[in-house]
Design a protein around this motif. Structure first.
Motif, PDB file in Angstrom:
ATOM      1  N   ASP A  56       0.810  -1.221   0.000  1.00  0.00           N
ATOM      2  CA  ASP A  56       0.000   0.000   0.000  1.00  0.00           C
ATOM      3  C   ASP A  56       0.844   1.272   0.000  1.00  0.00           C
ATOM      4  O   ASP A  56       0.395   2.306  -0.488  1.00  0.00           O
ATOM      5  CB  ASP A  56      -0.993   0.000   1.161  1.00  0.00           C
ATOM      6  N   ARG A  57       2.077   1.204   0.475  1.00  0.00           N
ATOM      7  CA  ARG A  57       2.944   2.390   0.466  1.00  0.00           C
ATOM      8  C   ARG A  57       3.798   2.476  -0.794  1.00  0.00           C
ATOM      9  O   ARG A  57       4.323   3.534  -1.107  1.00  0.00           O
ATOM     10  CB  ARG A  57       3.847   2.388   1.698  1.00  0.00           C
ATOM     11  N   GLN A  58       3.931   1.375  -1.498  1.00  0.00           N
ATOM     12  CA  GLN A  58       4.791   1.349  -2.680  1.00  0.00           C
ATOM     13  C   GLN A  58       4.010   1.472  -3.988  1.00  0.00           C
ATOM     14  O   GLN A  58       4.549   1.933  -4.984  1.00  0.00           O
ATOM     15  CB  GLN A  58       5.612   0.036  -2.724  1.00  0.00           C
ATOM     16  N   ARG A  59       2.765   1.027  -3.991  1.00  0.00           N
ATOM     17  CA  ARG A  59       2.009   0.968  -5.251  1.00  0.00           C
ATOM     18  C   ARG A  59       0.615   1.529  -5.049  1.00  0.00           C
ATOM     19  O   ARG A  59      -0.122   1.067  -4.180  1.00  0.00           O
ATOM     20  CB  ARG A  59       1.911  -0.476  -5.741  1.00  0.00           C
ATOM     21  N   SER A  60       0.249   2.475  -5.889  1.00  0.00           N
ATOM     22  CA  SER A  60      -1.097   3.044  -5.796  1.00  0.00           C
ATOM     23  C   SER A  60      -2.162   2.047  -6.267  1.00  0.00           C
ATOM     24  O   SER A  60      -3.328   2.181  -5.911  1.00  0.00           O
ATOM     25  CB  SER A  60      -1.183   4.331  -6.619  1.00  0.00           C
ATOM     26  N   ASP A  61      -1.762   1.059  -7.032  1.00  0.00           N
ATOM     27  CA  ASP A  61      -2.708   0.068  -7.556  1.00  0.00           C
ATOM     28  C   ASP A  61      -2.777  -1.190  -6.693  1.00  0.00           C
ATOM     29  O   ASP A  61      -3.297  -2.215  -7.130  1.00  0.00           O
ATOM     30  CB  ASP A  61      -2.351  -0.302  -8.998  1.00  0.00           C
ATOM     31  N   HIS A  62      -2.294  -1.130  -5.468  1.00  0.00           N
ATOM     32  CA  HIS A  62      -2.225  -2.324  -4.622  1.00  0.00           C
ATOM     33  C   HIS A  62      -3.597  -2.979  -4.414  1.00  0.00           C
ATOM     34  O   HIS A  62      -3.711  -4.201  -4.447  1.00  0.00           O
ATOM     35  CB  HIS A  62      -1.554  -2.005  -3.278  1.00  0.00           C
ATOM     36  N   ALA A  63      -4.635  -2.194  -4.212  1.00  0.00           N
ATOM     37  CA  ALA A  63      -5.967  -2.761  -3.980  1.00  0.00           C
ATOM     38  C   ALA A  63      -6.484  -3.463  -5.232  1.00  0.00           C
ATOM     39  O   ALA A  63      -7.073  -4.554  -5.147  1.00  0.00           O
ATOM     40  CB  ALA A  63      -6.936  -1.667  -3.535  1.00  0.00           C
ATOM     41  N   ALA A  64      -6.246  -2.880  -6.394  1.00  0.00           N
ATOM     42  CA  ALA A  64      -6.680  -3.506  -7.647  1.00  0.00           C
ATOM     43  C   ALA A  64      -5.925  -4.815  -7.886  1.00  0.00           C
ATOM     44  O   ALA A  64      -6.516  -5.798  -8.359  1.00  0.00           O
ATOM     45  CB  ALA A  64      -6.471  -2.551  -8.823  1.00  0.00           C
ATOM     46  N   LEU A  65      -4.645  -4.841  -7.558  1.00  0.00           N
ATOM     47  CA  LEU A  65      -3.855  -6.071  -7.714  1.00  0.00           C
ATOM     48  C   LEU A  65      -4.366  -7.165  -6.776  1.00  0.00           C
ATOM     49  O   LEU A  65      -4.475  -8.329  -7.168  1.00  0.00           O
ATOM     50  CB  LEU A  65      -2.370  -5.807  -7.449  1.00  0.00           C
ATOM     51  N   ALA A  66      -4.676  -6.784  -5.540  1.00  0.00           N
ATOM     52  CA  ALA A  66      -5.219  -7.755  -4.588  1.00  0.00           C
ATOM     53  C   ALA A  66      -6.564  -8.293  -5.070  1.00  0.00           C
ATOM     54  O   ALA A  66      -6.813  -9.505  -5.001  1.00  0.00           O
ATOM     55  CB  ALA A  66      -5.361  -7.123  -3.205  1.00  0.00           C
ATOM     56  N   ASP A  67      -7.406  -7.413  -5.581  1.00  0.00           N
ATOM     57  CA  ASP A  67      -8.708  -7.845  -6.108  1.00  0.00           C
ATOM     58  C   ASP A  67      -8.538  -8.793  -7.289  1.00  0.00           C
ATOM     59  O   ASP A  67      -9.233  -9.812  -7.383  1.00  0.00           O
ATOM     60  CB  ASP A  67      -9.548  -6.636  -6.535  1.00  0.00           C
ATOM     61  N   GLU A  68      -7.613  -8.457  -8.188  1.00  0.00           N
ATOM     62  CA  GLU A  68      -7.377  -9.328  -9.337  1.00  0.00           C
ATOM     63  C   GLU A  68      -6.879 -10.694  -8.892  1.00  0.00           C
ATOM     64  O   GLU A  68      -7.328 -11.728  -9.390  1.00  0.00           O
ATOM     65  CB  GLU A  68      -6.379  -8.688 -10.305  1.00  0.00           C
ATOM     66  N   ALA A  69      -5.964 -10.699  -7.936  1.00  0.00           N
ATOM     67  CA  ALA A  69      -5.436 -11.971  -7.436  1.00  0.00           C
ATOM     68  C   ALA A  69      -6.539 -12.800  -6.787  1.00  0.00           C
ATOM     69  O   ALA A  69      -6.606 -14.020  -6.983  1.00  0.00           O
ATOM     70  CB  ALA A  69      -4.298 -11.726  -6.459  1.00  0.00           C
ATOM     71  N   GLU A  70      -7.429 -12.158  -6.046  1.00  0.00           N
ATOM     72  CA  GLU A  70      -8.545 -12.890  -5.434  1.00  0.00           C
ATOM     73  C   GLU A  70      -9.479 -13.461  -6.497  1.00  0.00           C
ATOM     74  O   GLU A  70      -9.997 -14.569  -6.348  1.00  0.00           O
ATOM     75  CB  GLU A  70      -9.317 -11.985  -4.476  1.00  0.00           C
TER      76      GLU A  70
END
Length: 189
Positions: A56-70
């Motif tokens: 969350d501190r390194q990538r602004s797209d972290h939530a989208a990446l987590a959603d895609e992985a799920e």
């Protein structure tokens, strides 16, 4: 083996890990290699989701990446279920001895491992990106996810080769070979 038999009545994706492993090691037609590859993809997806959440501190797209992985994890669990269903017609046709029907059944049976291979290729990409640009404390976990995805993808590709024949000249085989080459690039990283 009782746990494995009970799990098959409710579906492999809801089985405990020990029950699934018991079933994979049993002398039975399913679950088999495709289910194992799908489980590898699901595990890689879970690790990618975790790494994305910690980025969350390194990538602004972290939530989208987590959603895609799920999403990929859920799809992998569906594919775990689909593998046995997809291969059942092959076993049935082999009993009949109809070579024309066998070729078609084998080609249809490749759809599940191809979907596993596609998911694995995407997860290898995500895991590699998170290893390089995510939370540095989880770089090892992201690399582990990448390695799991690469292994699961190669397992799925091996099933496709086995079903189609190693020298098959088909678009499906060409696509699988291209994805394997992509996976090999992540293995080196």
């Amino acid at each position: 083996m009782v746990a494995a038999r009970n799990a098959s009545a409710t579906g492999w994706s809801s089985a405990t890990v020990p029950a699934l492993l018991d079933a994979l090691s049993a002398r039975r037609a399913d679950p088999a290699g495709g289910a194992g590859a799908a489980m590898g993809v699901a595990t890689a997806a879970a690790l990618v989701a975790m790494c994305a959440r910690f980025a969350d501190r390194q990538r602004s797209d972290h939530a989208a990446l987590a959603d895609e992985a799920e999403h990929v994890q859920a799809k992998a669990l569906e594919l775990l279920e689909d593998d046995a269903v997809a291969f059942a017609p092959v076993l049935q046709v082999r009993r009949w001895g109809d070579s024309g029907a066998l070729e078609a059944a084998l080609e249809n049976a490749c759809r599940t491992p191809m979907a596993i291979l596609e998911a694995a290729t995407r997860l290898a990409e995500l895991g590699d990106a998170l290893a390089r640009t995510g939370n540095p404390r989880l770089a090892g976990d992201a690399r582990a996810a990448t390695c799991l995805a690469v292994g699961a993808g190669h397992a799925a590709a091996a099933l496709i080769r086995e079903n189609l024949g190693a020298d098959a000249d088909e678009p499906l085989m060409e696509c699988a070979q291209a994805m394997e080459a992509t996976l090999d690039a992540y293995r080196q990283g």
